[in-house]
Design a protein around this motif. Structure first.
Motif, PDB file in Angstrom:
ATOM      1  N   ILE A 216      62.407  49.994  49.367  1.00 17.66           N
ATOM      2  CA  ILE A 216      61.995  48.615  49.044  1.00 17.66           C
ATOM      3  C   ILE A 216      63.013  47.647  49.642  1.00 17.66           C
ATOM      4  O   ILE A 216      64.224  47.830  49.452  1.00 17.66           O
ATOM      5  CB  ILE A 216      61.904  48.442  47.505  1.00 17.66           C
ATOM      6  CG1 ILE A 216      60.898  49.453  46.928  1.00 17.66           C
ATOM      7  CG2 ILE A 216      61.505  47.013  47.130  1.00 17.66           C
ATOM      8  CD1 ILE A 216      60.905  49.540  45.414  1.00 17.66           C
ATOM      9  N   PRO A 217      62.536  46.634  50.366  1.00 16.22           N
ATOM     10  CA  PRO A 217      63.482  45.682  50.964  1.00 16.22           C
ATOM     11  C   PRO A 217      64.381  45.025  49.913  1.00 16.22           C
ATOM     12  O   PRO A 217      63.945  44.755  48.805  1.00 16.22           O
ATOM     13  CB  PRO A 217      62.574  44.642  51.635  1.00 16.22           C
ATOM     14  CG  PRO A 217      61.267  45.323  51.795  1.00 16.22           C
ATOM     15  CD  PRO A 217      61.140  46.311  50.685  1.00 16.22           C
ATOM     16  N   ASN A 218      65.608  44.796  50.289  1.00 15.53           N
ATOM     17  CA  ASN A 218      66.630  44.092  49.488  1.00 15.53           C
ATOM     18  C   ASN A 218      67.221  44.892  48.333  1.00 15.53           C
ATOM     19  O   ASN A 218      68.178  44.439  47.700  1.00 15.53           O
ATOM     20  CB  ASN A 218      66.101  42.755  48.927  1.00 15.53           C
ATOM     21  CG  ASN A 218      65.613  41.852  50.037  1.00 15.53           C
ATOM     22  OD1 ASN A 218      66.210  41.800  51.104  1.00 15.53           O
ATOM     23  ND2 ASN A 218      64.507  41.162  49.785  1.00 15.53           N
ATOM     24  N   ILE A 219      66.631  46.024  48.009  1.00 16.76           N
ATOM     25  CA  ILE A 219      67.242  46.829  46.937  1.00 16.76           C
ATOM     26  C   ILE A 219      67.422  48.277  47.405  1.00 16.76           C
ATOM     27  O   ILE A 219      66.818  48.695  48.386  1.00 16.76           O
ATOM     28  CB  ILE A 219      66.425  46.812  45.623  1.00 16.76           C
ATOM     29  CG1 ILE A 219      65.043  47.474  45.826  1.00 16.76           C
ATOM     30  CG2 ILE A 219      66.296  45.428  45.067  1.00 16.76           C
ATOM     31  CD1 ILE A 219      64.332  47.754  44.526  1.00 16.76           C
ATOM     32  N   THR A 220      68.273  48.975  46.685  1.00 20.91           N
ATOM     33  CA  THR A 220      68.518  50.386  47.012  1.00 20.91           C
ATOM     34  C   THR A 220      67.841  51.227  45.944  1.00 20.91           C
ATOM     35  O   THR A 220      68.370  51.400  44.845  1.00 20.91           O
ATOM     36  CB  THR A 220      70.038  50.664  47.029  1.00 20.91           C
ATOM     37  OG1 THR A 220      70.669  49.620  47.768  1.00 20.91           O
ATOM     38  CG2 THR A 220      70.357  51.991  47.668  1.00 20.91           C
ATOM     39  N   PHE A 221      66.666  51.708  46.236  1.00 20.26           N
ATOM     40  CA  PHE A 221      65.901  52.487  45.258  1.00 20.26           C
ATOM     41  C   PHE A 221      65.961  53.974  45.604  1.00 20.26           C
ATOM     42  O   PHE A 221      66.409  54.790  44.821  1.00 20.26           O
ATOM     43  CB  PHE A 221      64.444  51.997  45.238  1.00 20.26           C
ATOM     44  CG  PHE A 221      63.699  52.405  44.003  1.00 20.26           C
ATOM     45  CD1 PHE A 221      63.523  51.525  42.964  1.00 20.26           C
ATOM     46  CD2 PHE A 221      63.170  53.682  43.880  1.00 20.26           C
ATOM     47  CE1 PHE A 221      62.840  51.903  41.800  1.00 20.26           C
ATOM     48  CE2 PHE A 221      62.490  54.076  42.734  1.00 20.26           C
ATOM     49  CZ  PHE A 221      62.324  53.177  41.698  1.00 20.26           C
ATOM     50  N   GLN A 233      59.097  48.362  36.370  1.00 21.51           N
ATOM     51  CA  GLN A 233      59.827  48.029  37.607  1.00 21.51           C
ATOM     52  C   GLN A 233      60.552  49.238  38.192  1.00 21.51           C
ATOM     53  O   GLN A 233      60.929  49.230  39.364  1.00 21.51           O
ATOM     54  CB  GLN A 233      60.819  46.897  37.351  1.00 21.51           C
ATOM     55  CG  GLN A 233      61.936  47.249  36.397  1.00 21.51           C
ATOM     56  CD  GLN A 233      62.952  46.132  36.251  1.00 21.51           C
ATOM     57  OE1 GLN A 233      63.206  45.387  37.188  1.00 21.51           O
ATOM     58  NE2 GLN A 233      63.507  45.994  35.056  1.00 21.51           N
ATOM     59  N   TYR A 234      60.782  50.271  37.340  1.00 18.80           N
ATOM     60  CA  TYR A 234      61.424  51.482  37.842  1.00 18.80           C
ATOM     61  C   TYR A 234      60.409  52.547  38.255  1.00 18.80           C
ATOM     62  O   TYR A 234      60.784  53.637  38.680  1.00 18.80           O
ATOM     63  CB  TYR A 234      62.384  52.044  36.784  1.00 18.80           C
ATOM     64  CG  TYR A 234      63.436  51.040  36.372  1.00 18.80           C
ATOM     65  CD1 TYR A 234      64.308  50.504  37.323  1.00 18.80           C
ATOM     66  CD2 TYR A 234      63.535  50.599  35.061  1.00 18.80           C
ATOM     67  CE1 TYR A 234      65.255  49.556  36.970  1.00 18.80           C
ATOM     68  CE2 TYR A 234      64.483  49.652  34.702  1.00 18.80           C
ATOM     69  CZ  TYR A 234      65.341  49.124  35.663  1.00 18.80           C
ATOM     70  OH  TYR A 234      66.272  48.181  35.317  1.00 18.80           O
ATOM     71  N   SER A 283      72.424  56.216  27.285  1.00 15.07           N
ATOM     72  CA  SER A 283      72.027  56.145  28.698  1.00 15.07           C
ATOM     73  C   SER A 283      70.607  55.624  28.853  1.00 15.07           C
ATOM     74  O   SER A 283      69.800  55.707  27.928  1.00 15.07           O
ATOM     75  CB  SER A 283      72.135  57.537  29.328  1.00 15.07           C
ATOM     76  OG  SER A 283      73.481  57.923  29.361  1.00 15.07           O
ATOM     77  N   PRO A 284      70.282  55.133  30.036  1.00 15.14           N
ATOM     78  CA  PRO A 284      68.936  54.604  30.255  1.00 15.14           C
ATOM     79  C   PRO A 284      67.936  55.735  30.492  1.00 15.14           C
ATOM     80  O   PRO A 284      68.293  56.916  30.469  1.00 15.14           O
ATOM     81  CB  PRO A 284      69.114  53.753  31.509  1.00 15.14           C
ATOM     82  CG  PRO A 284      70.239  54.386  32.245  1.00 15.14           C
ATOM     83  CD  PRO A 284      71.143  54.977  31.214  1.00 15.14           C
ATOM     84  N   TYR A 286      66.205  56.161  33.298  1.00 14.80           N
ATOM     85  CA  TYR A 286      65.942  56.248  34.738  1.00 14.80           C
ATOM     86  C   TYR A 286      67.256  56.471  35.492  1.00 14.80           C
ATOM     87  O   TYR A 286      68.341  56.161  34.978  1.00 14.80           O
ATOM     88  CB  TYR A 286      65.279  54.968  35.250  1.00 14.80           C
ATOM     89  CG  TYR A 286      66.134  53.742  35.036  1.00 14.80           C
ATOM     90  CD1 TYR A 286      67.083  53.348  35.981  1.00 14.80           C
ATOM     91  CD2 TYR A 286      66.032  52.993  33.863  1.00 14.80           C
ATOM     92  CE1 TYR A 286      67.893  52.248  35.763  1.00 14.80           C
ATOM     93  CE2 TYR A 286      66.837  51.891  33.638  1.00 14.80           C
ATOM     94  CZ  TYR A 286      67.766  51.524  34.586  1.00 14.80           C
ATOM     95  OH  TYR A 286      68.592  50.445  34.370  1.00 14.80           O
ATOM     96  N   LEU A 288      68.263  55.845  39.565  1.00  9.79           N
ATOM     97  CA  LEU A 288      67.809  55.488  40.913  1.00  9.79           C
ATOM     98  C   LEU A 288      68.866  55.876  41.937  1.00  9.79           C
ATOM     99  O   LEU A 288      70.008  56.161  41.592  1.00  9.79           O
ATOM    100  CB  LEU A 288      67.540  53.974  41.008  1.00  9.79           C
ATOM    101  CG  LEU A 288      66.700  53.330  39.908  1.00  9.79           C
ATOM    102  CD1 LEU A 288      66.484  51.847  40.219  1.00  9.79           C
ATOM    103  CD2 LEU A 288      65.370  54.024  39.734  1.00  9.79           C
TER     104      LEU A 288
END
Lengths: 331, 135
Positions: A216-221, A233-234, A283-284, A286, A288
């Motif tokens: 995804i542009p602009n983020i590090t997924f 969103q995740y 902890s969450p 997810y 990434l």
């Protein structure tokens, strides 16, 4: 004159002390196991926790003076019968000058009879070192296993050597599961398997994680392990099968290349104790940007399972990864 | 002449020993030296995730005048479980102390850490502003 006399005395004394220090002790610090006769010795060659499905390897050495006979048979008795892959090698090994293990066939093929694995010698030999591989059965999980190594000579003399007991880990392990974004991406820790969406829909209560890859542009997924319950969103572009909604706690780890899972040169072992003491309650749901050789600790929503998922490799083009899992049942 | 040198040497040694024993730099409640330095600033800031890998997308921007630290972190960073690392000017110390994971998840109430100078007379609070990468 007096100084010269003093110097000579010092010199003589120091020489005497030096000589006394060089005297060979009549009391060696290492006592032989047995001065002569039939002898055995065993070393355990494998390290780390003993996980069901893996081997425990031993080197079983036996020898007697040639004047006292030759070797007739060797056997190992385990307190819990080994799995189908348990065997005693019919080759005797020695190490050559380059450090290579060289095998010489000295016995007939092994026989497994319940707890006992046995070989009869076919070569006229009075010394041998055989390798014994005990494949840990699932039935031994959480128990202790011990071994009796016995050798018999042509005079009928038998000699035994006890090893253990060794703790067998409670955890389960599965290696090299392929996960692919959009295809086989639903991970069940209960089954320790990866399912397709259609298969996940059959058993939605067993799905703990979804694997996905996104650029995804602009983020590090990149590569991600996300619980079905996580915020949308995740899970961009993921349509969860009906009923797949379980939560999980996930905590990323790096530099934790478990020897069993990674099969690399790092002697790091995740054991039962690590799972028992794990606290990822904060902890969450997810994780990434998972990279190759990274990992994640996971705890299922019901607290029944704790696991460590190791990423063996990733493929950005194919949107896939290869994972290996160690899982511990808490309840 | 030789005696004169001897006396001079002894006198110098005694005076040096006396000077060396002086407690010019006392220690504070943390066992750290209180020095004469009045400098008080953060020189570098790092934020590590639970896997001890950095979570920032680029270098933190530290403004020593307005006393702020601005940092952008990766999308999906678990801000409840991060380890901040401050680099401070020589002899300075930080309060509150960082003893483990810190919860930075409340982005509307940025956390404040104070730097205390080496002479313990200057205290400068630094506010850490975190922004998360957006798609």
């Amino acid at each position: 004159m007096q100084r010269s006399y003093f110097k000579s005395t010092i010199l003589l004394l120091s020489l005497l002390v030096g000589l006394a220090a060089c005297e060979i002790s009549e009391h060696p610090t290492v006592t032989p196991l047995k001065k002569e006769g039939f002898q055995t010795d065993v070393i355990k060659r494998t390290l780390g926790p003993n996980v069901a499905g893996l081997d425990i390897e031993f080197a079983f050495a036996m020898a007697l003076p040639s004047a006292q006979g030759k070797l007739v048979s060797a056997q190992v008795e385990a307190s819990i019968p080994g799995a189908a892959g348990t065997y005693l090698e019919s080759k005797s090994y020695y190490t050559d000058g380059s450090g290579n293990d060289i095998g010489v066939t000295v016995a007939q093929p092994f026989l497994n009879e319940g707890k006992v694995t046995k070989v009869n010698f076919s070569a006229d030999t009075s010394a041998a070192t055989l390798r014994y591989y005990y494949q840990i059965p699932a039935a031994a999980k959480g128990q202790k296993v011990s071994f009796v190594f016995t050798a018999t000579s042509s005079t009928g003399e038998t000699i035994s050597y006890n090893m253990g007991p060794y703790d067998i880990a409670k955890m389960d392990m599965v290696l090299d599961l392929d996960v692919t974004d959009g295809a086989k991406s639903f991970i069940s820790l209960e089954d320790m398997k990866v399912y397709t969406a259609a298969e996940a829909a059959q058993n939605p209560a067993k799905i703990d994680l979804v694997y996905l890859y996104r650029s995804i542009p602009n983020i590090t997924f990149n590569h991600a392990l996300v619980a079905p319950s996580a915020d949308a969103q995740y899970l961009p572009g993921v349509t969860l099968p009906a009923g797949v909604n379980r939560s999980a706690k996930i905590s990323k780890a790096w530099n934790l290349r478990d020897f069993h899972l990674a099969r690399l040169q790092f002697s790091i072992f995740i054991d039962d104790l690590d799972f028992e003491r794990l606290d990822i309650s904060n902890s969450p749901d997810y994780a990434l940007n998972m990279r190759s050789e990274a990992g994640a600790w996971v705890e299922t929503a019901d607290g029944k399972y704790r696991a460590y998922i190791y990423i063996n490799s990733v493929n950005n083009t194919a949107k896939s990864a290869k994972i290996s899992i160690k899982r511990y049942t808490m309840k | 002449m030789k005696r004169y040198f001897k006396i001079l040497f002894i006198l110098t040694a005694v005076s040096l020993a006396g000077w060396g024993c002086k407690t010019e730099f006392p220690i504070d409640e943390d066992g750290l030296l209180i020095t004469e330095r009045a400098e008080c600033f953060v020189s570098n800031f790092e934020l590590l995730g639970p896997d001890f890998q950095t979570v920032r997308t680029k270098n933190a921007v530290i403004d020593t005048v307005v006393q702020t630290i601005n940092i952008e972190v990766f999308f999906g960073t678990d801000l409840r479980n991060v380890y901040p690392q401050f680099s401070l000017v020589t002899d300075a110390k930080l309060t509150p102390k960082i003893t483990g994971k810190v919860d930075f998840s409340d982005l509307n109430n940025p956390k404040v850490f104070s730097v205390i100078s080496g002479n313990r007379k200057v205290i400068k609070p630094y506010t850490v502003y975190i922004t998360v990468q957006k798609p």
